[in-house]
Design a protein around this motif. Sequence first.
Motif, mmCIF file in Angstrom:
data_model
loop_
_atom_site.group_PDB
_atom_site.id
_atom_site.type_symbol
_atom_site.label_atom_id
_atom_site.label_comp_id
_atom_site.label_asym_id
_atom_site.label_seq_id
_atom_site.Cartn_x
_atom_site.Cartn_y
_atom_site.Cartn_z
ATOM 1 N N GLU A 35 0.826 -1.211 0.000
ATOM 2 C CA GLU A 35 0.000 0.000 0.000
ATOM 3 C C GLU A 35 0.861 1.263 0.000
ATOM 4 O OE1 GLU A 35 -3.882 -0.302 2.470
ATOM 5 O OE2 GLU A 35 -2.454 -1.676 3.407
ATOM 6 N N ARG A 39 1.337 4.040 -2.967
ATOM 7 C CA ARG A 39 1.032 5.446 -2.693
ATOM 8 C C ARG A 39 2.220 6.327 -3.057
ATOM 9 N NH1 ARG A 39 -0.845 4.712 1.880
ATOM 10 N NH2 ARG A 39 1.021 4.987 3.143
ATOM 11 N N TYR A 126 -6.348 -5.630 4.002
ATOM 12 C CA TYR A 126 -5.661 -4.337 4.068
ATOM 13 C C TYR A 126 -6.073 -3.624 5.347
ATOM 14 C CZ TYR A 126 -4.570 -5.067 -0.875
ATOM 15 O OH TYR A 126 -4.110 -5.576 -2.056
ATOM 16 N N ARG A 128 -6.404 -0.479 6.252
ATOM 17 C CA ARG A 128 -7.394 0.606 6.164
ATOM 18 C C ARG A 128 -8.801 0.036 5.991
ATOM 19 N NH1 ARG A 128 -7.484 6.075 5.353
ATOM 20 N NH2 ARG A 128 -5.214 6.132 5.223
#
Length: 378
Positions: A35, A39, A126, A128
Amino acid sequence: ADDWAKFCSDTCAVLSVPIEIVRVKVAKDSGLGLEAAARSARYQALLNTDADYVMLAHHQDDQAETLLLQLLRGAGAKGLSGMALKDEQRRLLRPLLDNTRAELLAFAKQHHLQWIADETNTDISYDRNYCRHEIFPIIEKRFPAAKQTLARSASHLAEAAMLLDEMAQIDIGQIDSVQHQKQLNLVVLANLSEARARNLLRWWLTTNSQALPSTIRLQEMLRQLLNAKADAHVKIVVNSAENIYLRRYQGFAYLESSGDRPPIALIWQGEAELRLPDNSRLIFEKKSGCGLAFKRLGINKLRITHRVGGERFKPDLAKPTRTLKHLLQEANMPPWQRERLPLIYCDDTLAVVPGIGVECTLQARADETGLIILWEYG
C-alpha cells in the motif's frame, strides 16, 4: 487499471478535459509494504508535473481512518496530524476533506454521476479496509460522531506539528540562518536537549522529502551522528528503495543518493534548467555583476560532463592554478558529492565548477550580466 484508464479517458472526452495517463512500477521489495509503495509511486507521478496544484479527493472519513491507523502504529504529532487541506510544500489541495463519504455519495447519486468502485475496498486484509469495515462500525454504535471528532483531533495535532516545525526552524537558525537544506550542522544538534534534537532531525528529514523513521531508528541516527568517532565512516540507510543514506562529514550531516553514477554528456543551449542523468539538476540564472560573462564572450553553448581526474582550475586571479581535487577538499565538499559533480566547459576550457567558482578570465564584470550556475542534488 486498464478499465479505469479507459473510463477516465471517456469521461474527459465528454467534458473536453485534457488527460495524461502515467503508468508506474510499484516496488514490492521496498520494505514499505504494498500500500505504502503504491502510494509513493502515485504521488511521485502526480507531483512530477508543472501544475500549480494537484487536487486530491480525500474526505473526512479518510482523515479519521488515517488518524486511527497512525495511532495504532504509534505515530508522533506529525503522523497524527493527518492530511492537510492545503500542502504548500508538495502543492496539494484536498477540497473535500471536510465532507463525509455519505455526503459525497448522496451528491453523486442526486446528480446521476458515474464512478469507479475499487474492488479492493472490501478486502479487509488491508489495514485501512479492516478499520473501515470492522472497527469503525463498532465505534460508531457508541460514538456516532466519531469520524467528525477524530478529524477534528487531527486538525489540533496538525497545529501542534506546525509549532514543532517552527521550533525546529528556530533551532537550526541558532548558528546559521541560511543553513543549506541538504546539510545539517551537528553543533546545533549537540547543543539541544534530546527531545529538541529529535524534533530537529525529524523536521530536516521531512524537509528533504524523506519518510519519518521509527523512534528507535531516529535515536540510532542521532547516536551515530553525535557520538561516533571523528574518523568513523557513518552511513545509515534512510530509504533503501531509493538508495538514500545519512552521512557525516566535517561536522555536518548529509543525505546522499547512493545509486549508480552514470556519465554526463550534455549541451546547454539557453535552458533555465537541465536534469542530469543521476536526477540532480543544474539551474541557470542571469545576474548582474557576477557569474560567467556569457554575453560579452558570445557564449551560447556550454558542454557539461563528469570528472575524469587531473582537472586544473583557476577561479581566483590572485592565486595560481590549482588541481580541482585540492580546491574541492579545501571547500570541504563531501567525497560522495565530488564523485558526481558536474563540470561546465566552454569549448575546451573548464569554465564553471558548481560550488567552487568561475574561471577567472571568464568572470562577468560589475557592469555586465553574468550566468550563475547552481547544482541541486538529492
